[in-house]
Each structure stands twice: as structure tokens, then as C-alpha cells.
Design a protein around this motif. Sequence first.
Motif, short mmCIF file in Angstrom:
data_model
loop_
_atom_site.label_atom_id
_atom_site.label_comp_id
_atom_site.label_asym_id
_atom_site.label_seq_id
_atom_site.Cartn_x
_atom_site.Cartn_y
_atom_site.Cartn_z
N PRO A 197 0.91 -0.94 -0.08
CA PRO A 197 -0.01 0.00 -0.12
C PRO A 197 0.98 1.29 -0.04
O PRO A 197 1.79 1.42 0.80
N LYS A 198 0.51 2.17 -0.86
CA LYS A 198 1.25 3.37 -0.86
C LYS A 198 0.71 4.39 0.28
O LYS A 198 -0.38 4.33 0.69
N SER A 199 1.41 5.75 0.20
CA SER A 199 1.00 6.38 1.07
C SER A 199 -0.45 6.94 1.39
O SER A 199 -1.07 6.95 2.42
N PRO A 200 -0.88 7.40 0.11
CA PRO A 200 -2.45 7.83 0.14
C PRO A 200 -3.32 6.49 0.38
O PRO A 200 -4.46 6.95 1.06
N GLU A 201 -3.05 5.35 0.33
CA GLU A 201 -3.82 4.35 0.72
C GLU A 201 -3.89 4.07 2.32
O GLU A 201 -4.93 4.00 2.94
#
Length: 476
Positions: free
Chosen positions: A181-185
Motif C-alpha cells: 500500500p502506498k502513502s495515499p492508501e
Amino acid sequence: MPNIVRGKRVGGLLRYLYGPGKREEHVNPHLVAAWDGAGPLHRLEPVIGPDDKRDFRRLVDLLEQPVHNGRNPPRRPVWHCSVRVHPEDRRLSDAQWAHIAAEVMAQAGLAEHGDARAVRWVAVRHGPDHIHIAATLVRQDRRTEYARNDRWKAQAACRNLEERYGLYVVGPADRTSHRRPKSPELNKARRTGRTEPARDRLRREVRFAAAAAATVEEFFDLLRQAGVTVEARESTIHIGVITGYKVALPDYTAADGRPIWYGGGRLAPDLSMPRLLRRWADSADVPRRSGTAAGLYDRAAEHVCDAAGDAPGGAVAAAYAAADVLTVVARHAEGTRRGPLHEAAEALDRAARLPHGQLPARTPRAEQLRAMSRLLGVAGRLADGEALFAMLRLILNLSLLADALADLRDSQRRLHQARAARVAARLLRAVAGAPDGPALAAEAEVPLTGPPIGPPTSRRDARRHSARPTTVRTPR
């Protein structure tokens, strides 16, 4: 561990690196290295003016000069690489960080040693455990540097530097990891009070459905029972043939209310529809359930114990199928919550994968284990102590298989997978020998596929679960 991004404005990057940081974590920012021919570092340092603000104009002009004079400058000319050591490593000096920065730039092919016409770059240190390298991708002879394969080259450079400096060895990239998962997620999960990012929840549901199903129809039915929205993609050439799918959570939407979809291949390399079809086609026909749940667990435990002594190729195939068995066992024991068995299943699956989502060779042992995972999938709840005892024996045998897989991955120099296998073995032994084993039986009273995970019971739980990306922190 290097992390590389591209950008447009080197001035904005420098202001951030010399600024206080997002959480006031930047302390004493200063240059530790620069390009060949840059001169003394103290002359490049942005000076502090009468208003206590730094003046970046001279350093920005020097870095951007090749870009302005370039023949065909790129649209995003700023190359930003952060290099961080492991938290357990010792603190390095500025001179050591300067050498590390120069080695990364050289081995990434951007500024080889002795090349006075290479790109211009600087390395900024504003913390004890990492540096940031800022470069512009136009050489001083006006040629554009395209930085092809820079991520893999930078990672290879860092692996060499780990051994030279005696640091924690991360290991080379093995192309077996799933997408994190990336930062926005992660931020969206915190804002919405979720116990984990939607990507992780969907991957766990898809992996369980793939392990417990034998056909595409069963696979989609299990996903829908778990509260997952699923859409199939049919072939445009062969009518009625399913070639792909995408999944979403009903309550996880974009700002306009539309669901946020994830294709199977975006969740994990081996969860795309073509690979799932191959996995199901390679398995033996699954007989109807016969005997008690305890008998099924005993048979699975015997197959796992026999698989631990197989040849390397067969052991990998068996471990890959055993990860399916553990995925089903975790759902029986823990329901839909993410407990130690779910984490062990994810770690064992990571340790058993082949690069680029390839599937292991077909072996009789792997077919038997995959058939057992489907039988366990329809075994229902753990209704008695005998079934619980048999399940714990299976878990212990799975820990022995994970130990054998860790030794195999060590011999193959696949360090990420060896560590994942050891994590799985440690978690499994803790569950099999824990004094609170009967608590698993209480958790097992939930249905095999439950409703979507609800909100956490407290903000503290939300921060703890959503902020933890994975059990094993590794690059792809």
C-alpha cells in the motif's frame, strides 16, 4: 534501502530537505557530497539571510544550468534518491555518507567516478540514518541522462555497500514481492478508521477464495460471500471466456462515490486470472468431503510433514501449496480478523513464490496439499477439541516446513524469502505452543467467510494496525 522519485523543480526539493520536515524531524540539514568539480561544500551551502531564511538561488542555478543548456531536456529533470540504513545499524559519519552517495551515483550510471561532464548532484543529510541525493538529469556536455534501470542499479549498489560497511544485509531484489500500500492508501485507511488498507484486505480475501475454490464460479461466490464486489472481464475474441477480474470494497470509494477497483495482478503477481486458472487446472480433482474435520487436519499434517523432505524443486512447489492450506486454516481459526495465523500465511506465501508471478512445477505432493486446502475450505467450523488439537498439529508441521524452506532460500541467496519463511515459522510455533490455544476455538465459531471488517474499537487500534505496512519490510 534506496527510494527514487522524479520531479520538476529542484528548488522545491531543496527547500523541503532544508526545511523542518513534515513532523519537525529534519535536524541540522547540511551538504555531505556534491558532483566532481563543484568545489568546497561550504561554498555550495545555502546561506542564511538577515531574515533567518536560507537563500537557495545560487545552488539551484548551478544544478539547473545543464538543464537550461541541454539539447533535449526531459520533462521531469529532477532525480531524487533517499538512502536509509536499517534502524539497527550504527551511525555513519558525513565522510562515509559522502562515499555512499558517490557510489550510488556512479553505479546507477549517472555520475561515474572521474567523469567531469556527468550530471550535477548534491547529497543532503538532515537525519542520523539517511541522506537525500538531488540531481538534474542533463549532463554538463548538454546530453540528457535517461537513467534507465536506475532503481535496480541503485539497489545493487546498496547491496554492495552493505557488505563493505558491515551493515544489515537487506539482500538483492528477487521480484517476488506483492505491491505494498502506498502513502495515499495508508492515509485513507487512517482517516476512515480502518484496521488495514483496502489493498491488504482484498488481497487476503482473494487469496483465501483462490485457495478454497476449484472453479471460477466458486472463486467469485466466495468473494461475494465475504462482502467483496467483483466484476469479471470476458474475452473480446472468445465469447463467454473469462480472462480477468477486478475487486473492490463497497464502502471504499473515491470522492465521487465510485468504487476503487484493484485487478488481481495488482494485489499479487500470482493472483491474476490466467495464473489462477493454471493453478486450478494443475490440481487433482477434489473429492467430496469425507470423514471428520479432525481427520482432514490429520491428513493435511501428514502431507506437510512428508513435503518437508522433498527435493528443492518439489519442496518449493509443496510450500506454495502449503501456503494455501495455511490460508484456509487461518480463516477457520481467526475468522476475518488479521491475526498471527494470517500473518504467517502471508509470510509463507511470500517465501514460496517464484519471480515474476511464475507458478511452481506440478508435483504430486503439491496437488495433494492443494486438494487438502479445498477440503478444509468446506470443512466448516472447528466444533470440538479433537479438531482443534489436530489443527495445532498441522500448524506445528507447517512451522517445520517453513524452517526447511528458510534453509533452502538461504542456500539460494534469496534473503527476503528466507526471512519471510523464518517469520512464518516463528509465528506458527508461537500459535502451536501458546497457552491460549483454546482461544482459537472461540474465534473459530465465526462462519468460514464473514462480513466486511468493521471499524476498530479505538483510535489507538486504528493507528497500530493501519500504520503497520507489512510483517517483513523489503523492497520488491
